[in-house]
Design an enzyme around this catalytic site. Structure first.
Site, PDB file in Angstrom:
ATOM      1  CB  SER A  39      -1.917  42.934 -10.344  1.00 11.82           C
ATOM      2  OG  SER A  39      -2.991  43.285 -11.171  1.00 11.82           O
ATOM      3  CG  ASP A  95      -1.942  40.131 -12.880  1.00 10.84           C
ATOM      4  OD1 ASP A  95      -1.277  39.859 -11.860  1.00 10.84           O
ATOM      5  OD2 ASP A  95      -2.921  40.891 -12.856  1.00 10.84           O
TER       6      ASP A  95
END
Length: 303
Positions: free
Chosen positions: A44, A158
């Protein structure tokens, strides 16, 4: 070191959305005390900061982060609800390209792994070659905010879903010693507080918030009635759910595969979406390193 051979130092940069700006402060503080990692792994925002550092573009990313206002932040919302998320992320990738972050892993000065999650299998995916910007886009595909990204025949989301602070990926890059940074530390053990909502961002004064960018039918999803108790808004629910999941996964991974030094940065007063509050996060990251300077120096005697 007794054998005279320099050990390889790895930096694992965790997920956390806006809290991940703290990684800039961490790297700056490490530089101040003469520490320069050899490899980096991130997921991320950790992957974004790691890529900027590994390509020599951290100055550009820091300037971008510090200049981010709420108005500018909202301008990056390229909405597209039909594609599995509120935001498509094209404008973010374009911003990284303008900063000079290269489009291929081969152009990096240091080795990097960007961690993502295969939406079909739930497996952890280590992206370390090929198109870098696409890998970053996949790694920061926060569920509920960014749409999943299709890369190499897989829909990816993610990396923090499966490995929030990827120390294991650092070891895969050959790190002998690993420093891991968790932007989601919490001193009080809470994942959400009614006093810390993101209503200002969503609603805004005089209709200047995120709601103004949404179609009328979608705005009804954010209807905050006058009933008591006041319910959490959409972003608070998504943030709390991700925080809870990430914490449990992180604790499990850390117990079985611990880093040599873990730095926890408590930024619970920031929601993952408040990217315009970079200054607070950067400062907190810098402070976290300085508080642990003695432990760092002891650790680095082994490097």
């Amino acid at each position: 070191m007794s054998d005279g051979k320099k050990r390889k130092l790895g930096l694992a940069l965790g997920s956390g959305g806006a809290r991940g700006w703290c990684h800039i402060g961490v790297i700056r503080a490490l530089e101040e005390i003469g520490v320069r990692p050899d490899v980096v792994a991130g997921c991320s925002m950790g992957a974004v900061v790691g890529a900027a550092w590994a390509s020599g573009k951290l100055d550009a990313l820091e300037e971008f982060a510090r200049q981010m206002s709420r108005t500018r932040f909202l301008s990056y919302f390229d909405l597209g609800l039909a594609r599995g998320g509120l935001v498509q992320g094209r404008s973010v990738m374009e911003a990284l390209e303008r900063m000079g972050v290269p489009d291929d892993f081969a152009a990096l000065d240091r080795r990097l792994i960007a961690v993502a999650t295969d939406m079909s299998t739930g497996r952890e995916i280590w992206l370390q070659e090929g198109p870098l910007l696409e890998a970053l886009r996949a790694s920061f595909a926060i569920p509920g905010l960014f749409a999943p990204y299709h890369l190499d025949g897989r829909w990816l989301i993610d990396g923090g879903i499966v490995n929030p602070v990827p120390s294991s990926a650092c070891r895969a890059l050959g790190a002998d010693v690993t420093i891991a940074v968790n932007p989601n530390g919490r001193d009080d053990g809470r994942f959400w507080s009614p006093e810390g909502d993101a209503a200002d961002l969503v609603e805004g004064a005089g209709g200047t918030g995120l709601l103004a960018h949404l179609p009328p039918a979608i705005r009804d999803l954010w209807d905050r009635s006058d009933s008591e108790p006041k319910p959490p808004n959409y972003f608070e629910v998504v943030a709390a759910a991700i925080d809870i999941l990430s914490e449990h996964v992180h604790m499990s991974r850390r117990a079985s595969d611990p880093p040599h030094l873990a730095l926890a940065v408590d930024l619970q007063h920031l929601t993952f979406i408040e990217l315009y509050r970079a200054q607070e996060a950067i400062d907190a990251g810098h402070e976290a390193v300085m508080r642990s300077r003695d432990d760092l120096e002891k650790l680095l005697e082994k490097v």
